[in-house]
Structure formats: structure tokens, C-alpha cells
Design a protein around this motif. Structure first.
Motif, PDB file in Angstrom:
ATOM      1  N   ASP A  99       0.824  -1.214   0.000  1.00  0.00           N
ATOM      2  CA  ASP A  99       0.000   0.000   0.000  1.00  0.00           C
ATOM      3  C   ASP A  99       0.857   1.262   0.000  1.00  0.00           C
ATOM      4  OD1 ASP A  99      -2.259  -1.577  -0.006  1.00  0.00           O
ATOM      5  OD2 ASP A  99      -2.654  -1.344   2.145  1.00  0.00           O
ATOM      6  N   LEU A 100       1.917   1.272   0.802  1.00  0.00           N
ATOM      7  CA  LEU A 100       2.804   2.442   0.829  1.00  0.00           C
ATOM      8  C   LEU A 100       3.527   2.620  -0.499  1.00  0.00           C
ATOM      9  CD1 LEU A 100       4.287   2.157   4.433  1.00  0.00           C
ATOM     10  CD2 LEU A 100       2.791   3.949   3.565  1.00  0.00           C
ATOM     11  N   LYS A 103       1.089   3.958  -3.021  1.00  0.00           N
ATOM     12  CA  LYS A 103       0.840   5.378  -2.737  1.00  0.00           C
ATOM     13  C   LYS A 103       1.978   6.235  -3.311  1.00  0.00           C
ATOM     14  CE  LYS A 103      -0.273   8.479   1.068  1.00  0.00           C
ATOM     15  NZ  LYS A 103      -0.434   8.609   2.519  1.00  0.00           N
ATOM     16  N   TYR A 104       3.210   5.753  -3.184  1.00  0.00           N
ATOM     17  CA  TYR A 104       4.356   6.484  -3.728  1.00  0.00           C
ATOM     18  C   TYR A 104       4.320   6.487  -5.258  1.00  0.00           C
ATOM     19  CZ  TYR A 104       9.065   7.452  -5.336  1.00  0.00           C
ATOM     20  OH  TYR A 104      10.141   7.964  -6.006  1.00  0.00           O
ATOM     21  N   GLY A 106       1.738   5.661  -7.308  1.00  0.00           N
ATOM     22  CA  GLY A 106       0.520   6.256  -7.821  1.00  0.00           C
ATOM     23  C   GLY A 106      -0.201   5.417  -8.861  1.00  0.00           C
ATOM     24  N   ASN A 108      -1.437   1.350  -9.239  1.00  0.00           N
ATOM     25  CA  ASN A 108      -1.434  -0.025  -8.736  1.00  0.00           C
ATOM     26  C   ASN A 108      -1.217  -1.040  -9.861  1.00  0.00           C
ATOM     27  OD1 ASN A 108      -3.982   0.475  -9.815  1.00  0.00           O
ATOM     28  ND2 ASN A 108      -5.025  -0.828  -8.346  1.00  0.00           N
TER      29      ASN A 108
END
Length: 169
Positions: A99-100, A103-104, A106, A108
């Protein structure tokens, strides 16, 4: 990547012929290791995605938690509930780092493609991993489904029976 995660400590990057997947090691002097020659098979964005995942392990202090978890596993090696809980903790640890990293990055889909490419590289070097990847409910396939927000098939009955047995014991 390290600037995004606000890591001021120097983290070295290296290669090792003794590992099959990227990992971060070291309590006081962290190093991210890649399997020998794998960086040459990845593009810049794929390496960045892997680094984001490994840095996520670093900022979450997973190496310390893994040491504590391993100690508990050694002390209570005979108890099946410890192994079940430990497996679930490892799965959730990877999910949090995924998930992190997403998030970095952007994206998936890009991250999932990177993981699949890593698995394909590993499976070409080791046929045992290819068999594991083909299992219907393997951790890897569940991980990819989760990253892509696909429906996951989990067998809650097995977990309910095991939980009931632990409570009864």
C-alpha cells in the motif's frame, strides 16, 4: 524514493547471489539487496517500485518486528496458533508495504506488473516457484488480486474452525 519517505539515513543498495528476491537487511547500517543481475532485467520505474516497497519495510521498522516475531516462533514452536498468527502477520506486513509503495508510485497496475515480472524472473530461475505461482490460492496470487482490487476467494471456514479450536484449547 528515500526523500519521499523522509529517510535521512544512508541506505546502501547491493546485489547478492544468495537471495531470490529483493530485501532490506541491517539494523544499524541498512542495505537493500537485489538478486544478482536482476536490476539489469528491470527498467527504472520497476526498480523504483521495488525500492519503494523495501523502504516501506524500513520506515515501518519491520526488521525489528520480524526479529521479535521470530523469537516468539522459536519459543512457541509447538503451538499451531502461533504459526497461524505469524503467517497472517507476515501477509499483512507485505500488504501494508504494498500500500505504501502504491501510494508512492501512484499506479497499482504498474506495481502489480512489476511484481509479476519479478515472479516470472524468479520462476525462470527456479521451477519450484513456478509451481507455487500456479496454485489457485497462493499468497502471491492473492496479493496481486488485492493490489488490483479484484475479488479474493478466502476460505473463512478454515479460519473459523482453527479459531474455535484455539479457544477451546
Amino acid at each position: 524514493v528515500s526523500q519521499h519517505f523522509n529517510i535521512s539515513k544512508k541506505v546502501d543498495i547491493g546485489e547478492s547471489k544468495y537471495i531470490s528476491s529483493p530485501m532490506i537487511l541491517g539494523l544499524f547500517k541498512p542495505i537493500i539487496l537485489f538478486p544478482l543481475g536482476i536490476i539489469n532485467q528491470l527498467n527504472t520505474h520497476e526498480v523504483e517500485a521495488i525500492l519503494a516497497h523495501e523502504f516501506a519495510h524500513y520506515i515501518r521498522k519491520d526488521i525489528y518486528l520480524n526479529m521479535i516475531q521470530s523469537l516468539i516462533e522459536v519459543l512457541f514452536y509447538y503451538h499451531p496458533a502461533i504459526w497461524w498468527i505469524s503467517t497472517n502477520i507476515k501477509i499483512e506486513r507485505e500488504n501494508c508495504c504494498d500500500d505504501l509503495a502504491i501510494k508512492y508510485i501512484g499506479n497499482n497496475i504498474h506495481y502489480a506488473k512489476t511484481l509479476v515480472k519479478m515472479q516470472e524472473i524468479n520462476s525462470s530461475q527456479s521451477p519450484i516457484l513456478a509451481l507455487n505461482f500456479s496454485k489457485k490460492d497462493s499468497f502471491f496470487s492473492q496479493r496481486i488480486k488485492r493490489i488490483l482490487n479484484m475479488t479474493q476467494t478466502r476460505n473463512y471456514l478454515k479460519e473459523k474452525i482453527l479459531t474455535s479450536m484455539v479457544i477451546l484449547l
